[in-house]
Scaffold this motif. Structure first.
Motif, mmCIF file in Angstrom:
data_model
loop_
_atom_site.group_PDB
_atom_site.id
_atom_site.type_symbol
_atom_site.label_atom_id
_atom_site.label_comp_id
_atom_site.label_asym_id
_atom_site.label_seq_id
_atom_site.Cartn_x
_atom_site.Cartn_y
_atom_site.Cartn_z
ATOM 1 N N ILE A 214 47.119 50.794 17.052
ATOM 2 C CA ILE A 214 48.155 51.807 16.861
ATOM 3 C C ILE A 214 48.320 52.094 15.373
ATOM 4 O O ILE A 214 48.447 51.173 14.557
ATOM 5 N N LEU A 215 48.327 53.379 15.030
ATOM 6 C CA LEU A 215 48.683 53.827 13.687
ATOM 7 C C LEU A 215 50.077 54.439 13.756
ATOM 8 O O LEU A 215 50.329 55.332 14.572
ATOM 9 N N PHE A 216 50.991 53.955 12.916
ATOM 10 C CA PHE A 216 52.349 54.480 12.872
ATOM 11 C C PHE A 216 52.470 55.424 11.678
ATOM 12 O O PHE A 216 52.138 55.050 10.543
ATOM 13 N N ILE A 217 52.942 56.640 11.947
ATOM 14 C CA ILE A 217 53.082 57.658 10.921
ATOM 15 C C ILE A 217 54.564 57.833 10.580
ATOM 16 O O ILE A 217 55.414 57.937 11.469
ATOM 17 N N LYS A 218 54.862 57.873 9.291
ATOM 18 C CA LYS A 218 56.224 58.131 8.826
ATOM 19 C C LYS A 218 56.154 59.049 7.611
ATOM 20 O O LYS A 218 55.421 58.774 6.663
ATOM 21 N N ILE A 222 50.587 57.052 6.750
ATOM 22 C CA ILE A 222 50.420 55.884 7.617
ATOM 23 C C ILE A 222 51.351 54.789 7.108
ATOM 24 O O ILE A 222 51.210 54.306 5.975
ATOM 25 N N PHE A 223 52.308 54.421 7.939
ATOM 26 C CA PHE A 223 53.321 53.446 7.568
ATOM 27 C C PHE A 223 52.894 52.018 7.937
ATOM 28 O O PHE A 223 53.157 51.064 7.204
ATOM 29 N N ASN A 224 52.227 51.896 9.079
ATOM 30 C CA ASN A 224 51.828 50.567 9.564
ATOM 31 C C ASN A 224 50.679 50.721 10.550
ATOM 32 O O ASN A 224 50.439 51.814 11.087
ATOM 33 N N GLU A 225 49.990 49.625 10.784
ATOM 34 C CA GLU A 225 48.898 49.593 11.752
ATOM 35 C C GLU A 225 48.914 48.240 12.448
ATOM 36 O O GLU A 225 49.052 47.205 11.791
ATOM 37 N N ILE A 226 48.803 48.246 13.780
ATOM 38 C CA ILE A 226 48.720 46.992 14.520
ATOM 39 C C ILE A 226 47.546 47.056 15.489
ATOM 40 O O ILE A 226 47.196 48.122 15.988
ATOM 41 N N VAL A 227 46.938 45.905 15.731
ATOM 42 C CA VAL A 227 45.765 45.796 16.600
ATOM 43 C C VAL A 227 46.096 44.868 17.759
ATOM 44 O O VAL A 227 46.695 43.798 17.559
ATOM 45 N N ARG A 228 45.714 45.255 18.950
ATOM 46 C CA ARG A 228 46.016 44.434 20.126
ATOM 47 C C ARG A 228 45.206 43.150 20.141
ATOM 48 O O ARG A 228 45.730 42.074 20.390
ATOM 49 N N GLY A 229 43.922 43.246 19.881
ATOM 50 C CA GLY A 229 43.066 42.058 19.892
ATOM 51 C C GLY A 229 43.109 41.367 21.245
ATOM 52 O O GLY A 229 42.959 41.997 22.292
ATOM 53 N N LYS A 231 45.751 39.894 22.534
ATOM 54 C CA LYS A 231 47.104 39.842 23.071
ATOM 55 C C LYS A 231 47.176 40.473 24.456
ATOM 56 O O LYS A 231 46.437 41.413 24.766
ATOM 57 N N SER A 232 48.088 39.986 25.272
ATOM 58 C CA SER A 232 48.372 40.648 26.535
ATOM 59 C C SER A 232 49.035 41.982 26.245
ATOM 60 O O SER A 232 49.573 42.202 25.143
ATOM 61 N N ARG A 233 49.019 42.881 27.226
ATOM 62 C CA ARG A 233 49.654 44.173 27.004
ATOM 63 C C ARG A 233 51.157 44.017 26.793
ATOM 64 O O ARG A 233 51.774 44.763 26.033
ATOM 65 N N LYS A 234 51.766 43.043 27.465
ATOM 66 C CA LYS A 234 53.206 42.798 27.309
ATOM 67 C C LYS A 234 53.518 42.373 25.871
ATOM 68 O O LYS A 234 54.467 42.870 25.246
ATOM 69 N N LEU A 235 52.727 41.477 25.307
ATOM 70 C CA LEU A 235 52.951 41.041 23.929
ATOM 71 C C LEU A 235 52.708 42.181 22.944
ATOM 72 O O LEU A 235 53.425 42.322 21.946
ATOM 73 N N PHE A 236 51.700 42.996 23.238
ATOM 74 C CA PHE A 236 51.414 44.144 22.372
ATOM 75 C C PHE A 236 52.558 45.146 22.441
ATOM 76 O O PHE A 236 52.970 45.710 21.421
ATOM 77 N N PHE A 237 53.088 45.355 23.630
ATOM 78 C CA PHE A 237 54.253 46.224 23.812
ATOM 79 C C PHE A 237 55.426 45.740 22.961
ATOM 80 O O PHE A 237 56.083 46.526 22.273
ATOM 81 N N ASP A 238 55.685 44.433 23.010
ATOM 82 C CA ASP A 238 56.789 43.868 22.224
ATOM 83 C C ASP A 238 56.577 44.098 20.728
ATOM 84 O O ASP A 238 57.524 44.387 19.989
ATOM 85 N N GLU A 239 55.323 43.978 20.291
ATOM 86 C CA GLU A 239 55.008 44.191 18.879
ATOM 87 C C GLU A 239 55.236 45.658 18.493
ATOM 88 O O GLU A 239 55.764 45.959 17.409
ATOM 89 N N ILE A 240 54.816 46.570 19.380
ATOM 90 C CA ILE A 240 55.048 47.995 19.146
ATOM 91 C C ILE A 240 56.541 48.277 19.046
ATOM 92 O O ILE A 240 57.006 49.014 18.161
ATOM 93 N N MET A 241 57.318 47.680 19.957
ATOM 94 C CA MET A 241 58.770 47.891 19.963
ATOM 95 C C MET A 241 59.412 47.424 18.658
ATOM 96 O O MET A 241 60.348 48.057 18.156
#
Length: 255
Positions: A214-218, A222-229, A231-241
């Motif tokens: 995910i690339l976060f735009i502000k 580009i404000f931030n970037e996170i990679v799932r790797g 991680k479970s989708r639930k953990l990735f969701f929590d990170e996105i949140m």
């Protein structure tokens, strides 16, 4: 290995009533073949403008965009039209199916426009329909389909020509939660089974959790970037949140 998409120092300015707005502010990133990338950001952050520039629907003010090592910012309108047709697949929020054609013919139209031999079209349609589990609705017209079914037909239309890059603009925005889930399963299937390279703009964390990065735009950057790797989708969701909460944006659906 050359990336499918390379964005270099991209800028986009709009002039309105004497004022200049910088919608995209010197953005650079790459997308490798087979990646599934989400772009997130609050309304007005520049994420849709960025997608429009990449899709060649809009023209960048400065910077360059390479797709399969080809600088699309240097192409004239005639070459751009051909490039879009041959290299890009589009999935829109509002489906954009032709009401007078059934599902099969909506998919066939994309192949016909690309000059695929008529004898090969039925086989290609059946293959993509089987992959996306939509064989049963191919002969239905859009008005006979649910929103989710229409969007999955649109997915088939986008991928059947084997484009280098699929661009999705809020693809779940007009769908209920069940239909959205079915569509997201289809996108993940396209990515995993067909190695489709997908770049998706979304404001919804649940939708974004299906992506691999995910690339976060502000404010156009580009404000931030996170990679799932791994991680479970639930953990990735929590990170996105967590990132969305920090940005103060829309949290979207929850698990």
């Amino acid at each position: 290995m050359n990336p499918v998409l390379k964005v270099e120092n991209l800028q986009k300015y709009y002039k309105t009533k004497g004022a200049v707005t910088k919608a995209v502010d010197n953005i650079s990133f790459e997308v490798q073949r087979g990646e599934y990338i989400g772009i997130m950001g609050a309304s007005g952050s520049g994420k849709t403008t960025l997608l429009n520039c990449i899709s060649t629907i809009d023209h960048a003010t400065a910077g360059r965009i390479f797709i399969n090592s080809r600088d699309v910012t240097s192409l004239n309108e005639k070459k751009l039209a051909r490039f879009r047709r041959e290299e890009l697949g589009f999935i829109f929020q509002n489906f954009n199916l032709l009401d007078t054609l059934n599902g099969r013919d909506n998919i066939a139209l994309a192949l016909a426009i690309n000059g695929v031999e008529v004898r090969n079209i039925p086989r290609l349609i059946e293959q993509v329909a089987a992959d996306l589990e939509i064989s049963a609705i191919l002969d239905k017209y859009p008005y006979e389909m649910s929103g989710g079914q229409q969007q999955r037909i649109a997915c088939a239309r986008a991928i059947v020509t084997k484009p280098s890059l699929i661009l999705a603009d809020e693809p779940t925005g007009a769908l209920d939660s069940k239909s959205a889930g079915m569509l997201l399963d289809s996108l993940s299937l396209m990515n995993e089974k067909k190695e489709a390279t997908i770049l998706m703009v979304t404001h919804d964390a649940f939708t974004a959790s299906h992506c691999k990065r995910i690339l976060f735009i502000k404010d156009g950057k580009i404000f931030n970037e996170i990679v799932r790797g791994a991680k479970s989708r639930k953990l990735f969701f929590d990170e996105i949140m967590q990132v969305i909460s920090f940005l103060g944006g829309d949290k979207g659906h929850a698990f």
